[in-house]
Design a protein around this motif. Structure first.
Motif, PDB file in Angstrom:
ATOM      1  N   UNK A 107       0.934  -1.340  -0.039  1.00  0.00           N
ATOM      2  CA  UNK A 107       0.077  -0.270  -0.022  1.00  0.00           C
ATOM      3  C   UNK A 107       0.858   1.068   0.013  1.00  0.00           C
ATOM      4  N   UNK A 108       1.845   1.290   0.795  1.00  0.00           N
ATOM      5  CA  UNK A 108       2.902   2.320   0.703  1.00  0.00           C
ATOM      6  C   UNK A 108       3.512   2.571  -0.617  1.00  0.00           C
ATOM      7  N   UNK A 109       3.850   1.486  -1.272  1.00  0.00           N
ATOM      8  CA  UNK A 109       4.352   1.613  -2.637  1.00  0.00           C
ATOM      9  C   UNK A 109       3.478   2.166  -3.680  1.00  0.00           C
ATOM     10  N   UNK A 110       2.092   1.810  -3.753  1.00  0.00           N
ATOM     11  CA  UNK A 110       1.029   2.125  -4.477  1.00  0.00           C
ATOM     12  C   UNK A 110       0.633   3.645  -4.043  1.00  0.00           C
ATOM     13  N   UNK A 123      11.407  12.323 -18.724  1.00  0.00           N
ATOM     14  CA  UNK A 123      10.511  11.209 -18.013  1.00  0.00           C
ATOM     15  C   UNK A 123      10.113  11.463 -16.690  1.00  0.00           C
ATOM     16  N   UNK A 124      10.940  11.953 -15.864  1.00  0.00           N
ATOM     17  CA  UNK A 124      10.848  12.044 -14.268  1.00  0.00           C
ATOM     18  C   UNK A 124       9.680  12.939 -14.084  1.00  0.00           C
ATOM     19  N   UNK A 125       9.544  14.083 -14.998  1.00  0.00           N
ATOM     20  CA  UNK A 125       8.480  14.913 -14.911  1.00  0.00           C
ATOM     21  C   UNK A 125       7.200  14.205 -15.317  1.00  0.00           C
ATOM     22  N   UNK A 126       7.059  13.526 -16.353  1.00  0.00           N
ATOM     23  CA  UNK A 126       6.108  12.825 -16.923  1.00  0.00           C
ATOM     24  C   UNK A 126       5.583  11.846 -15.677  1.00  0.00           C
ATOM     25  N   UNK A 127       6.477  11.215 -15.188  1.00  0.00           N
ATOM     26  CA  UNK A 127       6.008  10.226 -14.040  1.00  0.00           C
ATOM     27  C   UNK A 127       5.409  10.975 -12.822  1.00  0.00           C
ATOM     28  N   UNK A 128       5.922  12.138 -12.567  1.00  0.00           N
ATOM     29  CA  UNK A 128       5.343  12.735 -11.458  1.00  0.00           C
ATOM     30  C   UNK A 128       3.867  13.259 -11.875  1.00  0.00           C
ATOM     31  N   UNK A 129       3.846  13.759 -13.061  1.00  0.00           N
ATOM     32  CA  UNK A 129       2.526  14.244 -13.318  1.00  0.00           C
ATOM     33  C   UNK A 129       1.520  13.209 -13.601  1.00  0.00           C
ATOM     34  N   UNK A 130       1.802  12.028 -13.866  1.00  0.00           N
ATOM     35  CA  UNK A 130       0.810  10.894 -14.203  1.00  0.00           C
ATOM     36  C   UNK A 130       0.727   9.999 -12.904  1.00  0.00           C
ATOM     37  N   UNK A 131       1.757  10.077 -11.991  1.00  0.00           N
ATOM     38  CA  UNK A 131       1.735   9.188 -11.006  1.00  0.00           C
ATOM     39  C   UNK A 131       1.513   9.808  -9.563  1.00  0.00           C
ATOM     40  N   UNK A 132       1.969  11.009  -9.351  1.00  0.00           N
ATOM     41  CA  UNK A 132       1.755  11.839  -8.101  1.00  0.00           C
ATOM     42  C   UNK A 132       0.255  11.973  -7.952  1.00  0.00           C
ATOM     43  N   UNK A 133      -0.275  11.706  -6.692  1.00  0.00           N
ATOM     44  CA  UNK A 133      -1.697  11.860  -6.461  1.00  0.00           C
ATOM     45  C   UNK A 133      -2.174  13.258  -6.663  1.00  0.00           C
ATOM     46  N   UNK A 134      -1.644  14.028  -5.889  1.00  0.00           N
ATOM     47  CA  UNK A 134      -2.355  15.682  -6.296  1.00  0.00           C
ATOM     48  C   UNK A 134      -2.411  16.108  -7.894  1.00  0.00           C
ATOM     49  N   UNK A 135      -1.150  15.638  -8.490  1.00  0.00           N
ATOM     50  CA  UNK A 135      -1.180  16.087  -9.927  1.00  0.00           C
ATOM     51  C   UNK A 135      -2.212  15.265 -10.787  1.00  0.00           C
ATOM     52  N   UNK A 136      -2.278  13.935 -10.480  1.00  0.00           N
ATOM     53  CA  UNK A 136      -3.048  12.755 -11.169  1.00  0.00           C
ATOM     54  C   UNK A 136      -4.611  13.262 -10.995  1.00  0.00           C
ATOM     55  N   UNK A 137      -4.851  13.622  -9.578  1.00  0.00           N
ATOM     56  CA  UNK A 137      -6.385  14.091  -9.410  1.00  0.00           C
ATOM     57  C   UNK A 137      -6.594  15.439 -10.102  1.00  0.00           C
TER      58      UNK A 137
END
Length: 326
Positions: free
Chosen positions: A232-235, A280-294
């Motif tokens: 859960x922590x990793x997800x 790629x790191x910026x794309x991963x943050x945008x697509x995976x970090x919860x506040x950005x993804x929401x």
């Protein structure tokens, strides 16, 4: 620092002393590969990375203005984002590849300084991010907990450390012959041999050891009963662990090539791979970090509702027109 004799190092593409047709063919093939990689990076990775970085900045600033507070993790990711955006802008120096940017030793040294500032900064901010996630899972000791509750001080310490290391790199590049023109890479060929050792040690070796230590504690240490499960922590924070893996792979290749500098083609590939990692790191943050993804999902849902509303309004209007014509 006095000038150092580094004339034994040179770009093979600048010394066209071929002895056989095979060497000529190998040179042409190498130049073509470098050129294609550069065009692919500029056309695909740069727009994607810059767009993702700008979106991240907008989302974090918007959330701060809305709630008047920003989480420690978001502040560190914001700092990481700015550092990678700077790296992307500096990567425009590869536009001339397979040729090199022609400038003075002084200008090349200045470019190298800012490049290393972003390089060291992003590496050590990632360590802070991993430490922050580690402390979310394990209760910190009082002294460490107090330090991590002041992320601005931690960011300031990282900036000072990156500045000092970058300044050391600038000194090892050399201050002599500043007015002479040269073919410039962001890791100049005319730097002292100690430049590569300092960059590998403080830009990869020590950060890698700290990352391994963080992951070892995360996976090996038993968490408190009230802490969430490891899966859960990793997800919950997938972006951080994805960019950790990406940075390790790209920077390992890059640093090995920096130490060797034996192949011009592979060195160019390593440099472009490093810049691709920033995008790629910026794309991963945008697509995976919860506040950005929401926030992205909210924008998509809003666009869908607007399209549905427009379609709903257009259908009755079309029907009314058909009835009137009859």
């Amino acid at each position: 620092m006095t000038p150092h004799n580094m004339t034994w190092i040179s770009y093979p593409s600048k010394n066209l002393a071929f002895t056989s047709p095979e060497e000529i063919e190998a040179f042409i093939a190498s130049q073509n590969i470098i050129s294609r990689l550069m065009h692919c990076y500029i056309a695909l990775f740069v727009p994607t990375g810059l767009t993702a970085g700008i979106c991240i900045l907008i989302i974090f600033i918007k959330n701060y203005l809305r709630y008047k507070v920003i989480e420690n993790l978001d502040l560190l990711l914001l700092h990481f984002t700015i550092s990678n955006i700077v790296m992307i802008f500096l990567s425009f120096t590869v536009i001339t590849r397979p040729d090199y940017l022609t400038t003075t030793h002084l200008a090349c040294n200045v470019l190298s300084f800012f490049f290393n500032l972003g390089y060291f900064n992003s590496q050590y901010v990632l360590i802070l991010i991993l430490l922050t996630l580690l402390l979310k899972r394990f209760p910190p000791r009082p002294a460490l907990g107090t330090a991590t509750q002041r992320p601005i001080l931690c960011v300031g310490f990282v900036l000072i450390s990156a500045f000092c290391l970058s300044l050391t790199g600038a000194v090892l590049v050399g201050t002599g012959n500043y007015h002479l023109r040269t073919d410039c890479q962001l890791d100049p060929l005319f730097a002292w041999p100690e430049y590569e050792i300092v960059k590998f040690t403080f830009g990869f070796g020590i950060p890698l050891f700290l990352q391994i230590l963080c992951f070892a504690v995360l996976f090996a240490k038993a968490a408190p009963t009230e802490a969430p499960a490891l899966k859960q922590h990793l997800r919950t924070y997938p972006a951080v662990y994805i960019i950790s893996t990406t940075m390790f792979a790209c920077r390992l290749f890059y640093n090995v090539m920096i130490l060797l500098r034996t192949n011009e083609l592979v060195m160019n590939i390593a440099e472009i791979a490093l810049f691709c990692e920033s995008c790629a790191s910026l794309v991963f943050i945008l697509g995976s970090h919860k506040p950005c993804k929401d926030e992205i999902l909210k924008v998509i849902q809003k666009c869908r509702r607007e399209n549905a509303t427009n379609n709903h309004l257009e259908i009755p209007a079309t029907t009314a027109q058909e009835s009137g014509s009859q």
